[in-house]
Design an enzyme around this catalytic site. Structure first.
Site, PDB file in Angstrom:
ATOM      1  N   GLY A  62       0.826  -1.198   0.000  1.00 51.83           N
ATOM      2  CA  GLY A  62       0.000   0.000   0.000  1.00 51.83           C
ATOM      3  C   GLY A  62       0.859   1.244   0.000  1.00 51.83           C
ATOM      4  O   GLY A  62       2.073   1.184   0.218  1.00 51.83           O
ATOM      5  N   PRO A  63       0.221   2.395  -0.208  1.00 50.92           N
ATOM      6  CA  PRO A  63       0.969   3.654  -0.206  1.00 50.92           C
ATOM      7  C   PRO A  63       1.277   4.114   1.207  1.00 50.92           C
ATOM      8  O   PRO A  63       0.633   3.691   2.170  1.00 50.92           O
ATOM      9  CB  PRO A  63      -0.002   4.627  -0.888  1.00 50.92           C
ATOM     10  CG  PRO A  63      -1.358   4.094  -0.524  1.00 50.92           C
ATOM     11  CD  PRO A  63      -1.213   2.601  -0.514  1.00 50.92           C
ATOM     12  N   GLY A  64       2.268   4.989   1.320  1.00 50.22           N
ATOM     13  CA  GLY A  64       2.563   5.584   2.620  1.00 50.22           C
ATOM     14  C   GLY A  64       3.845   5.081   3.236  1.00 50.22           C
ATOM     15  O   GLY A  64       4.712   4.509   2.584  1.00 50.22           O
ATOM     16  N   CYS A  93       5.835  -5.820   0.519  1.00 50.68           N
ATOM     17  CA  CYS A  93       6.106  -4.403   0.280  1.00 50.68           C
ATOM     18  C   CYS A  93       5.900  -3.573   1.553  1.00 50.68           C
ATOM     19  O   CYS A  93       6.758  -3.609   2.425  1.00 50.68           O
ATOM     20  CB  CYS A  93       5.262  -3.886  -0.878  1.00 50.68           C
ATOM     21  SG  CYS A  93       5.945  -2.379  -1.634  1.00 50.68           S
ATOM     22  N   GLN A  97       8.146  -3.709   5.029  1.00 51.46           N
ATOM     23  CA  GLN A  97       8.751  -2.567   5.712  1.00 51.46           C
ATOM     24  C   GLN A  97       8.241  -2.446   7.141  1.00 51.46           C
ATOM     25  O   GLN A  97       8.996  -2.108   8.058  1.00 51.46           O
ATOM     26  CB  GLN A  97       8.464  -1.289   4.915  1.00 51.46           C
ATOM     27  CG  GLN A  97       9.115  -1.277   3.539  1.00 51.46           C
ATOM     28  CD  GLN A  97       8.590  -0.167   2.655  1.00 51.46           C
ATOM     29  OE1 GLN A  97       7.776   0.652   3.075  1.00 51.46           O
ATOM     30  NE2 GLN A  97       9.042  -0.131   1.405  1.00 51.46           N
ATOM     31  N   SER A 142       9.341   3.063  -3.110  1.00 55.10           N
ATOM     32  CA  SER A 142      10.084   4.318  -3.028  1.00 55.10           C
ATOM     33  C   SER A 142      10.990   4.345  -1.805  1.00 55.10           C
ATOM     34  O   SER A 142      11.865   5.206  -1.702  1.00 55.10           O
ATOM     35  CB  SER A 142       9.109   5.502  -2.948  1.00 55.10           C
ATOM     36  OG  SER A 142       8.291   5.571  -4.083  1.00 55.10           O
ATOM     37  N   LEU A 143      10.757   3.419  -0.868  1.00 54.95           N
ATOM     38  CA  LEU A 143      11.526   3.335   0.367  1.00 54.95           C
ATOM     39  C   LEU A 143      12.238   1.991   0.403  1.00 54.95           C
ATOM     40  O   LEU A 143      11.811   1.031  -0.243  1.00 54.95           O
ATOM     41  CB  LEU A 143      10.596   3.452   1.584  1.00 54.95           C
ATOM     42  CG  LEU A 143       9.574   4.607   1.571  1.00 54.95           C
ATOM     43  CD1 LEU A 143       8.617   4.473   2.747  1.00 54.95           C
ATOM     44  CD2 LEU A 143      10.280   5.950   1.609  1.00 54.95           C
ATOM     45  N   HIS A 196       6.963  -7.655  -5.505  1.00 53.01           N
ATOM     46  CA  HIS A 196       5.575  -8.053  -5.759  1.00 53.01           C
ATOM     47  C   HIS A 196       5.525  -9.322  -6.605  1.00 53.01           C
ATOM     48  O   HIS A 196       5.583  -9.258  -7.841  1.00 53.01           O
ATOM     49  CB  HIS A 196       4.839  -6.926  -6.484  1.00 53.01           C
ATOM     50  CG  HIS A 196       4.482  -5.779  -5.611  1.00 53.01           C
ATOM     51  ND1 HIS A 196       3.183  -5.437  -5.303  1.00 53.01           N
ATOM     52  CD2 HIS A 196       5.264  -4.884  -4.961  1.00 53.01           C
ATOM     53  CE1 HIS A 196       3.175  -4.381  -4.512  1.00 53.01           C
ATOM     54  NE2 HIS A 196       4.434  -4.023  -4.282  1.00 53.01           N
ATOM     55  N   GLU A 198       3.037 -11.055  -7.322  1.00 55.50           N
ATOM     56  CA  GLU A 198       1.761 -11.159  -8.033  1.00 55.50           C
ATOM     57  C   GLU A 198       1.723 -10.384  -9.343  1.00 55.50           C
ATOM     58  O   GLU A 198       0.781 -10.523 -10.136  1.00 55.50           O
ATOM     59  CB  GLU A 198       0.616 -10.673  -7.135  1.00 55.50           C
ATOM     60  CG  GLU A 198       0.405  -9.160  -7.077  1.00 55.50           C
ATOM     61  CD  GLU A 198       1.459  -8.397  -6.283  1.00 55.50           C
ATOM     62  OE1 GLU A 198       1.438  -7.153  -6.296  1.00 55.50           O
ATOM     63  OE2 GLU A 198       2.300  -9.059  -5.632  1.00 55.50           O
TER      64      GLU A 198
END
Length: 831
Positions: A62-64, A93, A97, A142-143, A196, A198
């Protein structure tokens, strides 16, 4: 025969646009597994008690940021479970993290984010990587995570920069030489992956990891959870009962009703509810088939003397393709044509027919406009049409971008004087079959044989002129003034997009802007459209005047099409195929100017084979697979074409085809796979749990379909369900879709996109449908025309939208040039 066990895996979705792909991967590889999906902010008072009913958990992407509580929600609680409540968990993902942060690690930004990029990952060959020393998965991040000094976590795999220097995308040279890609807890049953597995472009070895993880998870459960979770057993091939289903809906609105039967709006504007059509009989298609004899769409327009009133033409003639442009459809509207309009601002549905109008309450239709549209079409089925043509009659119109946003709960405000969704119920139509060179004149209006005969005779007796009378003979656009987007402002927005991508809030943001064209006098739109189709031929062109809006479109992009349901075998199952054709990746055919030679298909293919172009396409393909999996379920989706270059009048485009199969078991469709059923539903399809069902699902084995509120509504899955689940078009949003759309609303300063970025097309009374994405188009509203200073002469105002997908690899100048090139393909219409 012994019954195999149905294992249950809980997938915690962090509002990602790939989660349903994970659920499908789990169910397709682990055949006795059923996946239950909940959101990270699902209210669960007692998570340990809730988890007792599951064999394992997947903490999804997910984002964030993993240290932001609102971004990870329930995922953070998994790592704090006491020893007596432990169960196997796989983080992906963001889940990866979060695990690292929970056990002493840290997360820092990547200097150059990786989204939609395939890279080699090297493992230790142990644990879930047994036999998988090298894999090639897709990365979206991105991280990146760093191991802490507490040694509770064991690294399992790395992305080494040296391993990727010979890869197609080359080493980026900016990021760290080694990036952690997988880890496990040394004593707890926690595993996690940064990549990922998938994704459609992840290799088979990446997906094999799921099998290995499940083997280790089951081994851990057999040793530490000897008492199995209290879930159901099932027989392979058996049905699951969903309890009672409401009776068929009545259609809730205007059907074959005379104006005397309809309700007239009262003088004081009071609402009048429409009559129902519960006892309406199926429509019967009557028609004639004629040889085309050289007739073109403009000729037919002239012969029918279509005036400046409402009109709809879905036009594939300028750029015929067997896959997307084989038919053109002319909807023959009249003063009695039923119009259906929906306004986002008020949430009202208005039905208009001549001087009569009424309003529909969406309570009883799942409280959504698409629930109502589904019921509307369910009550207006037809038989007797030619199976070789896609349209017999039905709704033709558009859904604008703001109405699309409403489907994903992104707040927006429409204008009360402009419908956000507008359809006309077409009873009379002409369909041109370009492949078979046939003309179909047809009607579903009762007793309309005379109209069919009169129109057929008129078309048969007229020899087409070389130049239709409606083609303009005067130069176009000599007095037109084009107002372009501001380059400085657009580049600033590009930087804002990349800042959000850098922070992990999005993988890709489809930024748009608008140009306006003003002229000193009001032009007839049909000649303008004819000029557009001549200079920018496209297989999904459209001319539409409806509800005070005029659209001139030369779109090359199909959003989605679904076929009419067909019955298969003795089971009476109905099957419908759904197709998406996303376009992402663009190069000009004439990069050096219109007077210079065009580049070749081979050159265009080389230019569109870069990591940036392929990543743009891949992200949208994975997003569309997620949307489609959410309705058709696992095992019912394929990608027959992946990133194929197609040639159009002014551009080359990178195109993918994604297809899914809707299977409804019988005419009552009480066993339709659904994402809106409780966890105890039949295996083989991923599920979502609603808040109200969570409490009852713990420790109970009931299984009931979510019922539509209020009045009854159809429960069978149809193409309209896929349409509602897939809007807005992913090629116009970015990924993850919901977070990206919210960010774009801010970046674009809340300016409505209107019909640009929306969809236009039809829903057929035979059960099919087809919609294109509104791009390469110009539109105007009747109430947008302005008067010249000091005179009563109207000025014409047209709006043209254009944009591009912003990724971490985008350059400001490159994105500006791409946006201007797309504007130019439509601006050619004005001279």
């Amino acid at each position: 025969m012994p019954r195999p066990k149905c294992y249950r895996i809980l997938l915690i979705d962090a509002y990602d646009s790939f989660s349903n792909n994970i659920a499908s991967l789990l169910e397709e590889r682990l055949l006795t597994v059923q996946v239950v999906v909940i959101k990270i902010d699902q209210p669960i008072p007692d998570l340990p008690a809730f988890l007792r009913d599951f064999d394992a958990v997947v903490a999804g992407p997910g984002p964030g940021h993993p240290q932001n509580a609102s971004d990870v929600g329930l995922i953070a609680q998994l790592w704090r479970l006491s020893d007596d409540h432990l169960l196997p968990v796989l983080g992906i993902c963001l889940g990866f993290q979060s695990l690292l942060v929970a056990f002493g690690g840290s997360v820092v930004p990547l200097p150059e984010p990786r989204h939609g990029i395939v890279r080699k990952v090297t493992s230790t060959g142990s644990s879930i990587f047994r036999g998988l020393e090298r894999i090639y998965p897709v990365q979206y991040h991105s991280l990146h995570a760093l191991l802490g000094c507490h040694q509770e976590l064991e690294p399992l795999a790395w992305d080494f920069e040296a391993d990727n220097r010979d890869a197609e995308q080359m080493a980026d040279g900016v990021n760290p030489d080694a990036i952690l890609m997988a880890a496990k807890h040394r004593t707890k049953p926690f595993w996690a992956l940064q990549f990922h597995p998938e994704s459609i472009c992840s290799d088979e070895a990446s997906q094999q990891l799921i099998d290995n993880w499940w083997t280790e998870a089951q081994a851990w459960n057999s040793q530490h959870r000897p008492q199995p979770p209290a879930h159901l057993f099932y027989e392979q091939g058996s049905k699951t009962s969903f309890g009672s289903v409401d009776p068929p809906v009545d259609g809730g609105g205007l059907g074959n009703l005379s104006s005397q039967q309809m309700c007239r709006r009262t003088d004081n504007g009071d609402r009048m509810d429409p009559p129902t059509t519960a006892d309406a009989l199926p429509y019967l298609v009557v028609g004639r088939i004629l040889p085309l004899n050289g007739l073109k769409v403009p000729n037919i327009w002239d012969l029918l003397q279509i005036d400046e009133g409402d009109a709809i033409v879905l036009d594939s003639e300028p750029h015929q393709r067997a896959d997307t442009g084989s038919h053109s459809i002319i909807g023959c509207l009249s003063s009695t044509t039923l119009k259906l309009e929906y306004f986002v601002k008020s949430g009202k549905v208005c039905l208009r027919q001549g001087a009569y109008q009424s309003y529909v309450d969406l309570v009883g239709y799942d409280d959504t406009i698409f629930g109502y549209l589904k019921a509307f079409m369910e009550a207006r089925k037809a038989t007797g049409g030619d199976p070789h043509i896609p349209f017999w009659g039905g709704l033709m119109g558009y859904v604008n971008y703001e109405a699309c946003l409403e489907t994903i709960d992104i707040g927006t405000s429409g204008r009360p004087d402009r419908p956000d969704i507008s359809f006309a119920f077409i009873e009379r139509s002409i369909v041109i079959d370009h492949q078979r060179q046939r003309l179909h004149v047809q009607s579903i209006k009762p007793g309309d044989e005379d109209w069919v005969e009169i129109v057929s005779l008129k078309l048969a007796l007229n020899v087409p002129s070389t130049v239709p009378r409606s083609v303009p003979t005067d130069p176009l656009g000599l007095d037109s003034v084009v107002i372009y987007p501001d380059q400085t402002s657009y580049k600033r927005k590009i930087r804002n997009c990349q800042n959000y991508i850098q922070s992990g809030d999005s993988y890709e943001l489809c930024l748009t802007n608008q140009a306006t064209v003003n002229s000193s006098h009001l032009r007839s739109p049909w000649p303008l459209y004819l000029h557009l189709r001549s200079v920018n031929a496209a297989p999904l062109s459209a001319y539409m005047r409806l509800g005070g809006m005029t659209l001139l479109s030369s779109s090359p992009e199909r959003f989605m099409r679904w076929t009419r349901p067909t019955t298969s075998g003795a089971s009476k199952a109905t099957i419908s195929t759904v197709q998406f054709r996303p376009i992402k990746g663009t190069v000009k055919r004439f990069p050096n100017g219109p007077n210079e030679p065009a580049i070749t298909l081979g050159q265009a293919t080389a230019l569109l084979s870069t990591s940036k172009e392929r990543a743009e396409n891949l992200m949208i393909v994975d997003l569309i697979r997620h949307d489609l999996h959410g309705v058709v379920g696992s095992g019912n989706l394929c990608v027959p074409k992946l990133m194929v270059v197609e040639e159009y009048a002014t551009l080359f485009q990178l195109v993918t085809v994604v297809e899914g199969t809707l299977i409804n078991q019988d005419s009552t469709l009480s066993n339709v796979p659904s994402l809106t059923t409780s966890p105890e539903s039949s295996p083989g399809t991923s599920r979502s749990v609603t808040p109200s069902s969570l409490a009852s699902s713990v420790g109970h084995q009931t299984c009931r379909r979510r019922r539509w509120s209020g009045m009854s509504a159809p429960v069978a899955k149809s193409g309209i369900d896929v349409l509602a689940a897939s809007l807005p078009p992913g090629s116009m949003t970015g990924a993850p879709k919901r977070r990206s759309c919210a960010l774009l609303r801010q970046i674009e300063e809340g300016k409505p996109r209107d019909i640009y970025s929306g969809v236009v097309g039809y829903m057929d009374v035979g059960g099919g449908g087809d919609f294109s994405v509104v791009i390469r188009s110009a539109f105007r509203w009747d109430n947008d025309t302005t008067y010249q200073m000091g005179s009563r002469t109207k000025r014409d105002t047209w709006t043209i939208g254009a944009g591009g997908a912003i990724t971490a690899l985008s350059t400001e100048q490159g994105e500006w040039d791409e946006m201007v090139a797309k504007l130019g393909s439509t601006l050619r219409m004005f001279g």
